[in-house]
Design a protein around this motif. Structure first.
Motif, PDB file in Angstrom:
ATOM      1  N   THR A 195       0.824  -1.203   0.000  1.00  0.00           N
ATOM      2  CA  THR A 195       0.000   0.000   0.000  1.00  0.00           C
ATOM      3  C   THR A 195       0.860   1.256   0.000  1.00  0.00           C
ATOM      4  O   THR A 195       0.539   2.239  -0.690  1.00  0.00           O
ATOM      5  N   LEU A 196       1.949   1.241   0.751  1.00  0.00           N
ATOM      6  CA  LEU A 196       2.876   2.374   0.750  1.00  0.00           C
ATOM      7  C   LEU A 196       3.463   2.585  -0.640  1.00  0.00           C
ATOM      8  O   LEU A 196       3.548   3.724  -1.124  1.00  0.00           O
ATOM      9  N   GLY A 209       1.151   4.237  -2.953  1.00  0.00           N
ATOM     10  CA  GLY A 209       0.971   5.642  -2.646  1.00  0.00           C
ATOM     11  C   GLY A 209       2.223   6.471  -2.857  1.00  0.00           C
ATOM     12  O   GLY A 209       2.247   7.663  -2.511  1.00  0.00           O
ATOM     13  N   VAL A 262       5.164   6.056  -1.385  1.00  0.00           N
ATOM     14  CA  VAL A 262       5.908   6.244  -0.139  1.00  0.00           C
ATOM     15  C   VAL A 262       6.944   5.133  -0.010  1.00  0.00           C
ATOM     16  O   VAL A 262       6.619   3.950  -0.171  1.00  0.00           O
ATOM     17  N   THR A 311       1.586   8.870   5.151  1.00  0.00           N
ATOM     18  CA  THR A 311       0.603   8.987   4.068  1.00  0.00           C
ATOM     19  C   THR A 311      -0.461  10.043   4.354  1.00  0.00           C
ATOM     20  O   THR A 311      -1.121  10.529   3.424  1.00  0.00           O
ATOM     21  N   GLN A 342      -3.210   9.388   5.756  1.00  0.00           N
ATOM     22  CA  GLN A 342      -4.496   8.741   5.476  1.00  0.00           C
ATOM     23  C   GLN A 342      -5.015   8.024   6.730  1.00  0.00           C
ATOM     24  O   GLN A 342      -4.501   6.965   7.113  1.00  0.00           O
ATOM     25  N   LEU A 387      -6.043   4.330   6.273  1.00  0.00           N
ATOM     26  CA  LEU A 387      -5.010   3.478   5.669  1.00  0.00           C
ATOM     27  C   LEU A 387      -5.357   1.997   5.797  1.00  0.00           C
ATOM     28  O   LEU A 387      -5.102   1.208   4.874  1.00  0.00           O
TER      29      LEU A 387
END
Length: 342
Positions: free
Chosen positions: A18-19, A22, A24, A63, A65, A68
């Motif tokens: 997920t990072l 995004g 990151v 993030t 978020q 998340l």
């Protein structure tokens, strides 16, 4: 109760994915949290909860978020949770799906106690915090509930929604992502972390049910738990029964020997867990019966033998006690039931 709780590294791998999506760089976050990224590709590796909770906090900060966990849930697949993903995919019904999560989720994380229990109008699936154990990050609980709801939609009906979702966490500034994910009434700062499910959907046969695949992966899960000493005595009794029932119902003495303990010690430990050999035997037979009944290759005579009953009339009486209908009526209803799913 475990005091040094751990989680499968593959669960944390979804955070890294997920990072990356995004934009990151996860490497410095893993380093700051004290996690070795090399373990992400080891299906049996486990991370301490204290470190994974630190990673969740760092990832949310990096993030920006608050939702998340809901994004991480989208990167969970059948292989993320060891053999559990394949076992869940083969579940007979949503009830079977939730009961399997309750029984085997200690493989994924032993940081909480799961409970699937009947309530008026249906059932609820609850994540209980453990005393003396660092609590999972809010985002980890968000992710878990989102994974479960996505699983229900994949196996049963893509329009499935819980009756309601309760979260101990405080409400985020923006609720839209939670509303879009769960499509159900949301209660933040609740007394429990739970999903409520309507009773009418729990026992509808699932088109993806596969009794043989479920039993095979359940055996892998039971062996894993035994090797990591995560099982309760009730779990271990259940695993022995699943293996030995086709050869006949083991006596209490025989089962105790299989677990390398005395009968007195077995009975004491089961009493401590507020259960008994008789109750576990009944529940195990019921679970297996529903699994076998979903697979048309097994006749009633086959199932009678596989569950260790003396004759089909004994099995039929037990089945009617469990379900309220005979095996023949149960299968006829399953044939008439509409199929759901994507």
């Amino acid at each position: 109760m475990p005091r040094n709780a751990t989680s499968l590294a593959s669960w944390i791998k979804a955070i890294q994915m997920t990072l990356q999506q995004g934009g990151v760089d996860g490497a410095p976050l893993f380093a700051q949290a004290g996690l070795d990224m090399a373990a992400l590709n080891d299906p049996n590796a486990r991370y301490p909860l204290a470190n994974t909770s630190a990673l969740w906090r760092l990832a949310v900060a990096a993030t920006g978020q608050a939702h998340l966990g809901l994004l991480v849930a989208k990167n969970i697949n059948q292989t993320t949770f060891h053999a559990l993903g394949f076992s869940l995919l083969a579940s007979t019904s949503l009830r079977d799906f939730f009961e399997r999560i309750e029984r085997y989720f200690k493989i994924v994380s032993d940081a909480a106690e799961l409970e699937f229990v009947a309530v008026p109008g249906g059932a609820k699936f609850v994540i209980h915090p453990l005393p003396g154990v660092l609590q999972p990050a809010d985002e980890a609980l968000d992710a878990m509930l989102a994974v479960i709801v996505r699983g229900c939609r994949s196996l049963y009906d893509r329009e499935f929604s819980p009756q309601k979702v309760c979260l101990r966490r405080s409400a985020p500034a923006e609720r839209e992502a939670f509303e879009a994910t769960f499509r159900a009434p949301l209660y933040f700062s609740a007394a429990e972390t739970a999903i409520y499910i309507a009773g009418e959907v729990l026992d509808i046969p699932l088109p993806s049910a596969n009794a043989e695949l479920a039993r095979h992966n359940d055996k892998i899960l039971a062996d894993y738990l035994a090797g990591h000493q995560c099982q309760t005595i009730a779990d271990r009794v259940h695993a022995v029964l699943v293996e030995q029932l086709p050869m006949g119902v083991p006596s209490r003495e025989e089962l105790a020997r299989s677990l390398n303990m005395s009968l007195r010690n077995l009975q004491r430990k089961l009493s401590d867990e507020e259960t008994s050999y008789k109750a576990i035997l009944n529940d195990t037979r019921c679970d297996l019966a529903l699994s076998y009944m979903a697979d048309k290759q097994y006749t009633v005579s086959d199932i009678t033998y596989l569950l260790g009953f003396a004759d089909t009339s004994s099995f039929t009486r037990a089945f009617k006690r469990w379900t309220g209908v005979s095996p023949r009526e149960y299968r006829a209803a399953a044939i008439e039931a509409p199929l759901h799913g994507e």
